[in-house]
Design a protein around this motif. Structure first.
Motif, PDB file in Angstrom:
ATOM      1  N   PRO A 117       0.733  -1.301   0.176  1.00 37.81           N
ATOM      2  CA  PRO A 117      -0.003   0.076  -0.021  1.00 37.81           C
ATOM      3  C   PRO A 117       0.829   1.367   0.116  1.00 37.81           C
ATOM      4  N   HIS A 118       1.955   1.302   0.589  1.00 37.66           N
ATOM      5  CA  HIS A 118       2.773   2.450   0.517  1.00 37.66           C
ATOM      6  C   HIS A 118       3.575   2.823  -0.770  1.00 37.66           C
ATOM      7  N   TRP A 119       3.768   1.592  -1.575  1.00 32.67           N
ATOM      8  CA  TRP A 119       4.163   1.711  -2.840  1.00 32.67           C
ATOM      9  C   TRP A 119       3.264   2.170  -3.585  1.00 32.67           C
ATOM     10  N   VAL A 120       1.848   1.824  -3.604  1.00 33.02           N
ATOM     11  CA  VAL A 120       0.803   2.395  -4.512  1.00 33.02           C
ATOM     12  C   VAL A 120       0.690   3.971  -3.978  1.00 33.02           C
ATOM     13  N   ALA A 121       0.906   4.260  -2.985  1.00 33.03           N
ATOM     14  CA  ALA A 121       0.455   5.401  -2.483  1.00 33.03           C
ATOM     15  C   ALA A 121       1.730   6.514  -2.977  1.00 33.03           C
ATOM     16  N   PHE A 122       2.806   5.960  -3.249  1.00 34.14           N
ATOM     17  CA  PHE A 122       4.108   6.603  -3.507  1.00 34.14           C
ATOM     18  C   PHE A 122       3.942   7.006  -5.117  1.00 34.14           C
ATOM     19  N   VAL A 123       3.465   5.689  -5.746  1.00 32.34           N
ATOM     20  CA  VAL A 123       3.100   6.039  -7.243  1.00 32.34           C
ATOM     21  C   VAL A 123       2.087   6.939  -7.920  1.00 32.34           C
ATOM     22  N   LYS A 124       0.993   6.989  -6.715  1.00 31.86           N
ATOM     23  CA  LYS A 124      -0.046   7.908  -7.021  1.00 31.86           C
ATOM     24  C   LYS A 124       0.408   9.414  -6.975  1.00 31.86           C
ATOM     25  N   GLU A 125       1.214   9.444  -5.764  1.00 33.98           N
ATOM     26  CA  GLU A 125       1.528  11.007  -5.399  1.00 33.98           C
ATOM     27  C   GLU A 125       2.570  11.357  -6.506  1.00 33.98           C
ATOM     28  N   LEU A 126       3.660  10.564  -6.979  1.00 36.77           N
ATOM     29  CA  LEU A 126       4.502  10.841  -7.846  1.00 36.77           C
ATOM     30  C   LEU A 126       3.845  11.151  -9.380  1.00 36.77           C
ATOM     31  N   SER A 127       2.937  10.244  -9.785  1.00 37.02           N
ATOM     32  CA  SER A 127       2.372  10.488 -10.842  1.00 37.02           C
ATOM     33  C   SER A 127       1.506  11.785 -10.975  1.00 37.02           C
ATOM     34  N   GLY A 128       0.600  11.984  -9.966  1.00 41.82           N
ATOM     35  CA  GLY A 128       0.138  13.507  -9.803  1.00 41.82           C
ATOM     36  C   GLY A 128       1.140  14.661 -10.211  1.00 41.82           C
ATOM     37  N   VAL A 129       2.192  14.624  -9.332  1.00 42.26           N
ATOM     38  CA  VAL A 129       3.205  15.769  -9.594  1.00 42.26           C
ATOM     39  C   VAL A 129       3.677  15.934 -11.046  1.00 42.26           C
ATOM     40  N   LEU A 130       4.104  14.543 -11.559  1.00 43.28           N
ATOM     41  CA  LEU A 130       4.719  14.595 -13.097  1.00 43.28           C
ATOM     42  C   LEU A 130       3.658  14.947 -13.976  1.00 43.28           C
TER      43      LEU A 130
END
Length: 592
Positions: free
Chosen positions: A168-181
């Motif tokens: 779940p922490h990996w998923v949260a990270f991907v979501k956050e990084l994706s939003g910024v990118l």
């Protein structure tokens, strides 16, 4: 001098880049199905290989960065691996070469931290954001097109008992990084080992949570190799590869998925006779770690030992077995000899063709090669030949005008800004980024479409264009056909432009005394009949005869009325072949 050769090779590529590019006609242009990695430690081979195959390569992943944790500063940091390995060739030189060739550049960042360090960083919202910021800063510093995450520590450093908590922490990270990118119009790629349907008995490396991260990533590169590591066998058998592909495309658009192909082979010891020399005793034994070789050396290896490789149609790989004699001294200093039976497995041109077959069969994004520079010419040609046979992608487009309804004509007053939006996707609904779109119009008295604006799609596959239209027309959005995509023409949308009538009238007038009402028609048109109308008994009734506009579109009415009170008026213009019927705003004149 040997140390200078890699740098000279890179410089030669940069100087003579065009010489490496195969010359092909527009009619034989292959689909660009090949992507892959450019390692910092083999630039002298990988960069020339990339440029030489520019006709089949869409994007590249420079393998130049790793994520570390700075304990003193208590911050995650991105470490540059390229500069220390290539001190004589500044990074801007290979980047200029890649950009000149038109490649999308999505560098890879690996996990260079120790066991569970990255997992813990992603578990904490503050440090997770710090990781995001460090990566985004790198992307923006060099204006890369995005980033490729190759965080293999979860799979091969952390214990698999931690995967459920890390996921779940990996998923949260991907979501956050994706939003910024995405806010910066950048792409997010993820490279991982294989996964299977989690509902089955075999799940694969489920920590990478393909289904959960699918909405946030633009590329998934599956490392469909290393099936056999500790024991002799194929690197990535076809059935195993296809099984993980099927799961991937069940949770995300197929065009996001790239299947991995190895540029190396493995060579295992399967039997040893005699006593091996001390210097090789630890590596020449059954169960020892396999040796590796690059594909360009595979044929020479087999030929050197007088054996003929066998291609396995079911597995889609090549293997051969040979004997190698090792001579030297024992630990006691005595002469000794041993004979090792060795078995090698690798993928050749036929193997590459079969994996490109998956790209065609499932409409995948392409293949991802680890790494450029390892392949032989036959392998590259096999990819090229297969790419030539794959039909262009269909582009699905839609268009709207300040509304989601494209079937109803939209009425817009002259002088108003019209907001046109169009969306371009592949058939599986994956947005098409960086696509040139031409906005075209055709009015009732025109026989051909004409271009009135251009725009380029963003990561979401959309364009939004403000338009100032001078007359009623039909609009459409068109993209040109290329070797990669078919021409697309959106549905047409009709826009009716109503003429605007501005009016100046007195606030009041005397009964039976003439007063003037002036105004102008927009756009300015000479010779247009306008009519003054007055509301009587709830109906709009013409007052006098129509007046003809002058060269500036201006008009003047002179009228009288016998009825005291509040007179409600408006000015109207009839419909013609180009314009719809239009009325001015209602105005009131007090009759005293």
């Amino acid at each position: 001098m040997k140390k200078l050769r890699p740098f000279l090779a890179i410089l030669l590529v940069i100087t003579n880049m065009v010489a490496f590019v195969p010359q092909v006609s527009a009619n034989t242009q292959p689909r660009k199905v090949l992507t892959g990695w450019i390692p910092y430690y083999s630039m002298s081979r990988s960069l020339p290989a990339v440029v030489a195959n520019a006709d089949i390569i869409r994007e590249v992943m420079p393998f130049w960065y790793t994520l570390k944790y700075n304990g003193a500063k208590k911050l995650p940091v991105v470490t540059d691996l390229y500069a220390p390995a290539n001190p004589s060739v500044p990074i801007d030189r290979p980047l200029a070469t890649l950009r000149s060739a038109g490649f999308t550049i999505i560098p890879t960042i690996t996990d260079g931290t120790s066991e569970l360090v990255l997992s813990k960083l992603l578990a904490n919202p503050v440090s997770r954001t710090q990781v995001v910021n460090a990566i985004v800063e790198l992307v923006m510093k060099y204006n890369y097109d995005g980033i490729d995450l190759d965080f293999e520590g979860f799979a091969f450093v952390d214990k698999n008992t931690t995967w459920s908590s890390t996921k779940p922490h990996w998923v949260a990270f991907v979501k956050e990084l994706s939003g910024v990118l995405k806010s910066k119009n950048k792409l997010l790629s993820v490279s991982t080992p294989y996964l299977y349907d989690p509902s089955g008995a075999q799940k694969g490396y489920f920590v990478y949570a393909w289904a959960e991260i699918a909405p946030y990533i633009d590329r998934l590169r599956i490392m469909t190799y290393d099936f056999s590591v500790s024991k002799p066998g194929p690197l990535g058998p076809l059935a195993w590869t296809e099984r993980t592909i099927k799961y991937a495309i069940s949770v995300m658009p197929a065009s996001k998925v790239y299947v991995g192909i190895p540029g190396y082979g493995r060579d295992w010891v399967t039997k040893v006779e005699g006593t091996c020399p001390v210097e090789v005793a630890n590596v020449v034994k059954v169960g020892a770690k396999a040796a590796t070789f690059v594909l360009r050396d595979a044929a020479a290896l087999a030929q050197g030992y007088g054996v003929i490789p066998t291609y396995d149609e079911v597995l889609g790989e090549v293997n051969f077995t040979y004997n190698k004699v090792y001579s030297g001294l024992t630990a006691a200093g005595l002469a000794t000899t041993c004979t090792a039976t060795r078995t090698a497995w690798y993928q050749d041109a036929r193997s590459f063709t079969s994996r490109i077959g998956f790209v065609s069969k499932y409409r995948l994004g392409g293949v991802a090669q680890w790494t450029f520079g390892m392949e032989d010419m036959a392998g590259s040609q096999a990819i090229r030949d297969a790419a030539l046979a794959i039909a262009p992608d269909q582009v699905v487009s839609s268009i709207s005008l300040n509304s989601s309804n494209t079937e109803v004509a939209t009425s817009v007053e002259f002088g108003s800004i019209v907001g046109l939006k169009a969306l371009f996707q592949l058939p599986d609904k994956l947005p098409i980024n960086n696509l040139l779109v031409r906005i075209e119009s055709k009015s009732a008295n025109e026989t051909q479409w004409r271009e009135i604006a251009t725009s380029t799609t963003g990561i979401d596959g959309a364009i939004q264009v403000p338009l100032l239209l001078s007359k009623s027309t039909s609009l459409r959005a068109r993209t040109e056909g290329t070797w990669e995509r078919l021409e697309s023409i959106s549905p047409e949308i009709a826009v009716v432009i109503t003429r605007r009538i501005s009016v100046t009238a007195p606030v009041s007038a005397l009964r039976l005394q003439a007063f003037e009402i002036t105004g102008a028609l927009s756009p300015r048109q000479n010779g247009v009949a306008v009519q003054l109308l007055q509301q009587r008994a709830g109906k709009w009734t013409p007052v006098g005869t129509p007046v003809i506009t002058d060269i500036n579109g201006a008009f003047t009415f002179s009228t009288t009325t016998a009825q005291k009170g509040f007179g409600k008026y408006k000015v109207g213009v009839a419909q013609d072949s180009l314009w719809n019927q239009a009325d001015s705003e209602v105005f009131t004149v007090v009759i005293r």
